[in-house]
Design a protein around this motif. Structure first.
Motif, PDB file in Angstrom:
ATOM      1  N   UNK A 230     -16.960  42.145   9.761  1.00 57.27           N
ATOM      2  CA  UNK A 230     -17.005  43.573  10.102  1.00 57.27           C
ATOM      3  C   UNK A 230     -18.301  43.959  10.802  1.00 57.27           C
ATOM      4  N   UNK A 231     -19.350  43.189  10.574  1.00 58.30           N
ATOM      5  CA  UNK A 231     -20.638  43.527  11.188  1.00 58.30           C
ATOM      6  C   UNK A 231     -20.905  42.724  12.458  1.00 58.30           C
ATOM      7  N   UNK A 232     -19.899  41.973  12.881  1.00 60.07           N
ATOM      8  CA  UNK A 232     -20.088  41.224  14.124  1.00 60.07           C
ATOM      9  C   UNK A 232     -20.764  39.881  13.928  1.00 60.07           C
ATOM     10  N   UNK A 233     -20.917  39.440  12.689  1.00 60.35           N
ATOM     11  CA  UNK A 233     -21.475  38.109  12.448  1.00 60.35           C
ATOM     12  C   UNK A 233     -20.370  37.067  12.603  1.00 60.35           C
ATOM     13  N   UNK A 234     -20.715  35.894  13.150  1.00 60.12           N
ATOM     14  CA  UNK A 234     -19.697  34.860  13.341  1.00 60.12           C
ATOM     15  C   UNK A 234     -19.259  34.277  12.003  1.00 60.12           C
ATOM     16  N   UNK A 235     -17.943  34.083  11.852  1.00 61.71           N
ATOM     17  CA  UNK A 235     -17.376  33.503  10.637  1.00 61.71           C
ATOM     18  C   UNK A 235     -17.407  31.983  10.779  1.00 61.71           C
ATOM     19  N   UNK A 236     -18.469  31.391  10.258  1.00 58.88           N
ATOM     20  CA  UNK A 236     -18.670  29.949  10.447  1.00 58.88           C
ATOM     21  C   UNK A 236     -17.645  29.118   9.678  1.00 58.88           C
ATOM     22  N   UNK A 237     -16.963  29.741   8.690  1.00 62.22           N
ATOM     23  CA  UNK A 237     -15.917  29.013   7.957  1.00 62.22           C
ATOM     24  C   UNK A 237     -14.631  28.899   8.774  1.00 62.22           C
ATOM     25  N   UNK A 238     -14.510  29.723   9.798  1.00 62.98           N
ATOM     26  CA  UNK A 238     -13.344  29.639  10.677  1.00 62.98           C
ATOM     27  C   UNK A 238     -13.797  29.320  12.097  1.00 62.98           C
TER      28      UNK A 238
END
Lengths: 153, 296
Positions: free
Chosen positions: B211-219
């Motif tokens: 939601x904050x624009x951080x990359x989802x490193x788990x995906x």
């Protein structure tokens, strides 16, 4: 009562209007998408030779090049009637921008023709010539799709 | 959205209060690059792989004009519209007056010469993994490019995202110089990892964000909505992208998919860049992608 009648009249006019706007472009879509299929199949033959997935065969390479060139000679205007864009009808990724500058759209198609002529002239000369010639063709695909085709899904 | 706002305001509060020391924009050390000298030839390769021109050329630029890094392309997002700045060699409107340290701080830490945070639309979260030598070489090359005196345009970003101090908190949460894929088994995969995760910053579009624009490193590279609103950015993980390794390499060279459809959208620029790199580089990217872990 009067208000309801007015509303009904307005609604029916709107309905008729939209029904009239919804012309049947299915034949145009089949034709233009079919021509891209023919291109893809023949590019696939040449691409497999360039990649070394298929043995080089001069006759088959020339046949594929001629087919691509043949498609590039189909005049496009009849296939792209105004209103057959992806905002107006389903089943197409053609962006309305095509009709904002149809001359530019046509010049992009002409560029494919030029690249196809080059492909015809080199396809029979050997495997090494195919990669760069395909690269040129690919460049013309990109140039047009980048501006005039919507992304998949 | 309300939630987003709340969290961000909290970050702002933290940023402006207690933890100011942690969150402030700190540049790289002056002496970090002292022993290195720049090689513009390799810098050109880095520049191409990193796709600098793809975002910083003028919106309508074609061919050689793409090397004039005048800025002006717009990048819409959930947080507002970012407009690429002028990073040409112009000393006033571009970055020609910068020092190497200032350049390195911008590229690898997202810190401007006057000590402000850059928005992560500039992919410094990827470039932070760039080797020092590549940074120095890139700088040597970019100074050889033409100048443009077009002023940079301000981003179209509203409150609260226009408070740049909050980006200190964002970086603390979401910026990491650790590789996403920890285990690579071959030299090619290692090279591919550097190209994908650091230079070409593929994850910026091909991975989903929170939601904050951080990359989802788990995906990682599992596909994501297109921030520009046009369709979906496809997944690159082997369970989703079933192309053979040589098909991926050929796509990066020619723009043709295995069934000879052609590349579209912003990816056209990416393929143009990869076509200029070596066949080994394209194969390395393909090998890395084929070895990716499958997303949950």
């Amino acid at each position: 009562m009067k208000a309801i009648l007015t509303f009904a009249t307005a609604a029916s006019i709107a309905f008729v209007g939209s029904a009239m706007a919804q012309e049947d472009f299915s034949a145009n879509l089949k034709a233009r998408q079919g021509q891209f299929r023919i291109l893809a199949i023949n590019l696939g033959i040449l691409g497999d030779m360039a990649k070394g997935k298929m043995d080089y065969d001069a006759a088959a390479a020339e046949a594929a090049a001629h087919s691509i060139h043949g498609v590039s000679m189909v005049h496009q205007a009849a296939l792209w009637p105004e209103g057959s864009d992806n905002m107006s009808i389903d089943g197409t990724r053609a962006l309305p921008m095509i009709w904002d500058d149809f001359a530019d759209f046509s010049s992009k198609w002409d560029a494919l023709g030029t690249a196809a002529e080059n492909l015809v002239s080199v396809a029979g000369t050997g495997r090494e010539a195919i990669g760069p010639a395909l690269g040129q063709i690919g460049g013309t695909c990109k140039a047009c799709h980048d501006t005039y085709r919507a992304s998949a899904n | 959205m309300k939630n987003k706002l709340g969290i961000l305001l909290a970050l702002v509060a933290v940023g402006s209060g207690v933890a100011w020391g942690v969150l402030r924009a700190s540049p790289v050390d002056e002496d970090r690059f002292a022993a290195l000298s720049g090689n513009p030839d390799n810098g050109q390769t880095v520049f191409t792989a990193a796709g600098c021109a793809s975002c910083h050329h003028a919106p309508d630029a074609e061919k050689d004009a793409k090397l004039i890094l005048t800025g002006g392309q717009k990048f819409p997002s959930d947080f507002g519209t970012f407009i690429a700045p002028n990073i040409s060699s112009d000393p006033v409107h571009g970055i020609g007056g910068w020092s190497l340290t200032e350049f390195a701080s911008a590229v690898t830490k997202g810190v401007s010469p006057d000590g402000a945070h850059y928005y992560p639309a500039f992919p410094y979260t990827s470039y932070t993994k760039m080797t020092d030598q590549d940074v120095v070489d890139l700088w040597a090359y970019m100074q050889t490019l033409p100048a443009s005196d077009a002023p940079s345009q301000p981003h179209e970003v509203g409150f609260p995202f226009n408070i740049r101090a909050s980006l200190g908190g964002w970086k603390l949460l979401f910026m990491s110089d650790e590789w996403v894929v920890q285990n690579v088994s071959t030299e090619a995969e290692t090279k591919g990892r550097y190209l994908v995760e650091a230079l070409a910053h593929c994850g910026e579009c091909h991975s989903p964000r929170n939601a904050l624009g951080g990359l989802d490193r788990n995906n990682w590279l599992a596909g994501a909505p297109n921030p520009a609103g046009d369709g979906r950015i496809p997944a690159l993980t082997p369970n989703q992208l079933d192309w053979a390794s040589e098909d991926i390499a050929y796509y990066l060279e020619s723009g043709f998919t295995p069934d000879f459809d052609s590349v579209g959208g912003h990816m056209v620029e990416v393929v143009d860049n990869f076509a200029k790199l070596s066949a080994e580089d394209r194969t390395a990217v393909a090998q890395y992608l084929k070895a990716l872990p499958t997303a949950d």
